[in-house]
Design an enzyme around this catalytic site. Structure first.
Site, PDB file in Angstrom:
ATOM      1  N   GLU A  49       0.955  -0.978   0.205  1.00  0.00           N
ATOM      2  CA  GLU A  49      -0.539   0.003   0.201  1.00  0.00           C
ATOM      3  C   GLU A  49       0.991   0.984   0.138  1.00  0.00           C
ATOM      4  O   GLU A  49       1.977   1.544   1.261  1.00  0.00           O
ATOM      5  CB  GLU A  49      -1.182   0.170   1.908  1.00  0.00           C
ATOM      6  CG  GLU A  49      -2.382  -0.676   1.282  1.00  0.00           C
ATOM      7  CD  GLU A  49      -3.232  -0.471   1.972  1.00  0.00           C
ATOM      8  OE1 GLU A  49      -3.515  -0.221   2.802  1.00  0.00           O
ATOM      9  OE2 GLU A  49      -4.613  -1.714   2.073  1.00  0.00           O
ATOM     10  N   ASP A  60      -5.625  10.739   9.786  1.00  0.00           N
ATOM     11  CA  ASP A  60      -3.908  10.302   9.744  1.00  0.00           C
ATOM     12  C   ASP A  60      -3.537  11.156  11.406  1.00  0.00           C
ATOM     13  O   ASP A  60      -4.122  11.842  11.688  1.00  0.00           O
ATOM     14  CB  ASP A  60      -2.993  10.423   9.171  1.00  0.00           C
ATOM     15  CG  ASP A  60      -3.552   9.124   7.377  1.00  0.00           C
ATOM     16  OD1 ASP A  60      -2.930   8.443   7.870  1.00  0.00           O
ATOM     17  OD2 ASP A  60      -3.465   9.467   6.407  1.00  0.00           O
ATOM     18  N   TYR A 175     -10.260  -3.488   3.504  1.00  0.00           N
ATOM     19  CA  TYR A 175      -9.933  -3.232   4.913  1.00  0.00           C
ATOM     20  C   TYR A 175     -10.167  -3.062   6.020  1.00  0.00           C
ATOM     21  O   TYR A 175     -11.254  -1.549   6.310  1.00  0.00           O
ATOM     22  CB  TYR A 175      -9.647  -2.004   4.352  1.00  0.00           C
ATOM     23  CG  TYR A 175      -7.875  -1.578   4.794  1.00  0.00           C
ATOM     24  CD1 TYR A 175      -7.560  -1.567   6.571  1.00  0.00           C
ATOM     25  CD2 TYR A 175      -6.413  -0.565   4.412  1.00  0.00           C
ATOM     26  CE1 TYR A 175      -7.433  -0.794   7.359  1.00  0.00           C
ATOM     27  CE2 TYR A 175      -6.110  -0.228   5.177  1.00  0.00           C
ATOM     28  CZ  TYR A 175      -5.677  -0.450   6.335  1.00  0.00           C
ATOM     29  OH  TYR A 175      -4.711   0.327   7.648  1.00  0.00           O
TER      30      TYR A 175
END
Lengths: 266, 398
Positions: A49, A60, A175
């Protein structure tokens, strides 16, 4: 069969789990991205990834934010990242590469152009963090048209209805974000993952990768036992951050090798 | 009848819900709660009680006679949101969201703030309703808006300076989103502007629409008719949506949004995505006009006023621009500063630097219009918070 499918089929036959490392393209330096990708493969990565730097990485934590900032100091944009994948493909035809990032750089390039370029350079999948199924239908149609797998996130808070909806659009693998929070957070709840995975399997035939909160061999092994693949991001980015340009490739290789050994015990 | 957004939060091609899966559950929950309570008589009664007795609504409209006479053209009226408790329109929205948070059982509220007005308005209602409050503020804004930082602390809030990115409003928003996704169970995110993922742009507009709801009644009483144009500054655009909303279906009333021209549009150093036709993109949960480079990276903006220093704009403004219902212009730092001093001089009112942009546009166009014309400017906030900035520009140390 796509590269992603092939990898997961092979792993299944060998009763192994996938190891999916993440790092941000251009961090710490654009010249090191392709060598790092090869080092990951050599250390045992099944899928890479590759993060596309973005100025406002809302989902993030500080570690990956700093990676984006370092890459952006070198002005690494989406078209550079595509060029890097093209270079990687010159000597690796087998390892799937998934681009991971935020929607706006793709919006700026145009989804049609992006999908075509992905197919040209050998990108296999794309994960846009801030494009849930509600908003991604048209955009992702361009991806599937060019044989690029749209990779979707699922979360502890995803209801059955949402999982079903994602199941309809997802390709490649799914995911699962294992905890509530941003990338790099520390609290991994294995019992909760164990409980959630069957709910996902009810609707999803694709392999399920789990990420967020995997920090070492021990947690990688524990998570690998519960799913089809382990995604490790912040821990690798941290290794990049703590290394010099001279030893970063070796250090990251060593770390991923340890993770590989752990995952293979699952 | 104007009827936006659609049920998924789209204003034409703009708006929507562009967030990570990890936030979708919380947004569903918020959507359901807002749909449940927005028409609930008990909720509305409680909101109206606090708007009247705590905020001091309705805010008056004031005829700026001396300024109008001086300009010699259109008559300028000011909607006095600066007279609200906490000194700006922001409290209209924070009370609404805090009451909603309480009904949802959330004990902790978080907010982002630029100029500090929304942070103060959030800290205020958190104190009023007994909630824990954390406010994210760009480190640069913490410096230039220090009085508001102290006010928030006095009110019991924790102010967290944000050092990532450009250290301004957009980065504070990123950080608040990160907090929210981490503490989703007990936390309500009070967004301060008409941006963010659905339902925020609609909800923040609805809570601020009280401004135009009052104005459509007040203008005929005071001026004998509705205004020819309504003028408001636009950063994210919450005060503008508030004062525009009930005028949208009155085609005789022009709607003018004033963006921050910073050092001038030509300099590239501004915060005017609509005026400059910036490319459309996705940031902070919605699709809108966005200041960005060719790679889709968000670029740093500049304005003398922290509250307008934002690279995007609420999606409803993007739609009002495209549909032609509203027009958008830019006023630069110098023009805004002159308007600031003009209002002090002619009317004895110290306006916020944000509101000074709207005022500056009125001052610019009034002389080109007949004396029988009427302009309504939303004086969205008072300028006490800006005196340090203004003094510094004049070379004065307070």
């Amino acid at each position: 069969m796509s590269r992603i499918q092939t990898v997961f089929e092979n792993l299944k036959q060998r009763k192994r789990k996938a190891l999916i490392p993440f790092f941000t393209a251009g961090d710490p330096d654009p010249a090191l991205t392709v060598p790092l990708m090869h080092a990951l493969v050599e250390a045992g990565a099944d899928v890479i990834e590759l993060g596309v730097p973005f100025s406002d990485p809302m989902a993030d934590g500080p570690t990956i934010q700093r990676a984006s900032e370092r890459a952006l100091k070198h002005h690494v944009g989406l078209h550079h990242v595509l060029d890097m994948v093209a270079e990687f493909r010159r000597s690796n035809a087998a390892t799937p590469v998934v681009l991971m990032g935020y929607g706006n750089p793709i919006e700026a390039m145009g989804w049609e152009t992006f999908a075509r370029r992905c197919a040209e350079v050998g990108v296999d999948g794309a994960l846009t963090v801030d494009f849930p199924p509600e908003e991604s239908h048209e955009a992702f149609a361009h991806l599937t048209e060019h044989g690029i797998d749209p990779i979707f996130l699922l979360a502890p808070t995803s209801t059955d209805a949402r999982v079903e909806r994602v199941a309809k659009q997802a390709r490649g693998y799914v995911y699962y974000v294992s905890l509530k929070g941003v990338t790099g957070a520390g609290h991994l709840d294995l019992a909760a993952i164990e409980q959630k995975i069957p709910q996902l399997r009810k609707h999803i035939d694709l392999p399920i990768g789990v990420g967020f909160g995997i920090r070492d061999a021990e947690t990688a092994l524990a998570v690998a036992k519960l799913c089809d693949g382990v995604v490790v991001g912040s821990r690798i980015v941290q290794e990049i951050e703590n290394s010099t340009e001279q030893n970063v490739v070796a250090n990251v290789g060593k770390l991923v090798k340890e993770l590989r050994q752990a995952v293979d015990k699952a | 009848m104007y009827d936006y957004p659609d049920k998924n939060g789209h204003f034409g091609p703009y708006g929507g819900i562009y967030v990570a899966e990890t936030l979708m559950g919380a947004l569903d929950e918020l959507n359901q709660a807002y749909e449940k309570y927005r028409h609930d008589p008990d909720f509305i009664a409680e909101l109206n009680y606090d708007l009247k007795h705590y905020v001091g609504r309705p805010s008056p409209i004031y005829y700026a006679r001396h300024l109008s006479d001086h300009l010699g053209g259109a008559q300028i009226y000011l909607k006095r949101e600066d007279l609200n408790h906490t000194g700006a329109h922001k409290v209209n929205n924070t009370i609404g969201q805090a009451l909603l948070a309480r009904r949802m059982g959330k004990k902790r509220v978080i907010a982002e703030t630029g100029a500090g007005q929304h942070g103060v308005a959030t800290a205020t209602v958190a104190a009023r309703y007994g909630m824990e409050c954390v406010v994210y503020m760009g480190a640069e804004d913490v410096q230039r808006q220090s009085p508001n930082v102290f006010r928030m602390k006095l009110l019991g809030a924790t102010v967290v300076p944000v050092n990532s990115g450009s250290k301004t409003l957009k980065d504070a928003l990123n950080e608040a989103m990160r907090d929210w996704v981490t503490n989703i169970e007990n936390t309500f995110y009070i967004i301060g502007t008409v941006a963010g993922p659905h339902p925020y742009p609609m909800m923040v507009r609805d809570f601020n629409a009280i401004v135009s709801k009052e104005a459509v009644v007040q203008m005929p009483e005071l001026a004998g008719r509705q205004p020819d144009a309504v003028i408001a500054c636009v950063g994210g655009g919450s005060n503008a949506m508030g004062v525009f909303y009930h005028y949208i279906d009155m085609p005789g009333v022009k709607l003018i949004g004033v963006e921050a021209g910073g050092h001038g549009i030509a300099s590239g150093s501004h915060a005017a995505p609509l005026t400059t036709n910036s490319p459309v993109g996705v940031l902070h949960g919605n699709k809108t006009y966005l200041m960005q480079d060719a790679d889709g990276q968000i670029i740093e903006t500049h304005s003398i006023s922290a509250g307008l220093d934002y690279p995007g704009v609420g999606p409803e403004h993007a739609w009002l621009k495209d549909s032609g219902r509203a027009e958008y212009v830019a006023i630069d730092d110098d023009e805004a500063l002159r308007a600031f001093h003009d209002l002090c001089h002619f009317e004895g009112i110290i306006p916020a630097l944000e509101s000074s942009h709207a005022l500056a546009h009125a001052i610019k166009i009034a002389p080109t219009m007949g004396k029988d014309k009427v302009l309504l400017v939303n004086l969205s906030g008072r300028g006490d918070k800006d005196i340090n900035t203004v003094a510094k520009l004049a070379g004065i140390t307070l």
